[in-house]
Design an enzyme around this catalytic site. Sequence first.
Site, PDB file in Angstrom:
ATOM      1  N   GLU A  48     -14.574  41.934 -59.097  1.00  0.00           N
ATOM      2  CA  GLU A  48     -15.158  41.019 -58.234  1.00  0.00           C
ATOM      3  C   GLU A  48     -15.971  41.518 -57.149  1.00  0.00           C
ATOM      4  O   GLU A  48     -15.531  42.675 -56.444  1.00  0.00           O
ATOM      5  CB  GLU A  48     -13.881  40.063 -57.663  1.00  0.00           C
ATOM      6  N   LYS A 139     -17.997  31.239 -57.944  1.00  0.00           N
ATOM      7  CA  LYS A 139     -16.439  30.845 -57.508  1.00  0.00           C
ATOM      8  C   LYS A 139     -16.427  29.553 -56.971  1.00  0.00           C
ATOM      9  O   LYS A 139     -17.224  29.116 -55.995  1.00  0.00           O
ATOM     10  CB  LYS A 139     -15.892  31.914 -56.553  1.00  0.00           C
ATOM     11  N   CYS A 173     -10.665  35.565 -59.389  1.00  0.00           N
ATOM     12  CA  CYS A 173      -9.565  35.886 -58.478  1.00  0.00           C
ATOM     13  C   CYS A 173      -8.716  34.692 -58.341  1.00  0.00           C
ATOM     14  O   CYS A 173      -8.283  34.295 -59.380  1.00  0.00           O
ATOM     15  CB  CYS A 173     -10.064  36.462 -57.037  1.00  0.00           C
TER      16      CYS A 173
END
Length: 340
Positions: A48, A139, A173
């Site tokens: 990430e 995200k 994540c």
Amino acid sequence: MSDAFIHFRAAVVQAAPALFDRDASTAKAVRLIGEAAAGGARLVLLPEAFVPGYPRGLGFGTRVGNRSAAGRLLWQLCWDNAVEVPGPAVDALGAACRAAGVQAAVGVVERDGAGGRGTLYCSLLHFGADGRLLGVHRKLKPTGTERLIWGEGDGSTLAVRDTPLGRIGGLICWENYMPLARMALYAQGVQVYLAPTADARDTWQATLRHIACEGRCFVLGANQYVTRAMYPPGIPGLEDLDGQPETLCRGGSAIVSPFGEVLAGPLWDQAGILWAELDLGEVVRGKFDFDVAGHYARPDVFRLTVNTRPKPSVVRRRARGGDTSDADAASNKKTTRRRT
């Protein structure tokens, strides 16, 4: 031969970038893609926000109701070194994949430079072995104080892609703690699930194994290994690291099978590359007794609706008729092609 029975080698990279330096971080990503390919990998995952780095431990001068001048300068440093899509960093990463003949996914901090906008996003870029950018995932929900520096993506990038190595998709994540987001990928038949992260806790390993069992898919988890000494001296807000441990992120990268078995890793307290052989026939065999979006679903009881349309903040319309203008419609189509 059916995609379900493809065999290939995958790699996850655990490393730190050249923090806050887009060009140097991109060059390191290029080198690491080549190293993973030299080890036989046909699919490579980097962590990430690898380009230009995850700003762990920094507060950006924020208090409720107040932002400091130094914090704004730090955010500008992040913005100056973020990745525009398309752009030179994307070209360099694509060229590395083409030269090595591998597919790769690279976490970046993406800068939305269109029309003078200034928002940053935590994104995952997926490249084909021919160097083409196959898609961008933004995200959906930055975690905690990440929300101070990154915007939210929308459902237009929540996609699984057909590739020569099977159906590949993933989340970034703590998006992986969102059951509905996972289900959106399971329903698209994901076979290789990419889970780049900045979470170095032991509990993250349980998350990777749970997703593998739940989705009956291979899960690739990549994290960074970062120490305080890697932060460039003189950046605004560096004093926020005072009192924090020397190792800021200890890693934990791993590769897990569709039955939850750890094939490689977890790798702790060092940089490195993990490799594992993936047999996509194992995905099929795992669904014999559990297919979360198939025979194990109960659509008579549960239903998930996923909005995959881009959500621009402003939509201009014609003075008459109320339809979106031709220019805006073309722009929306271009955005959709780039991000899905």
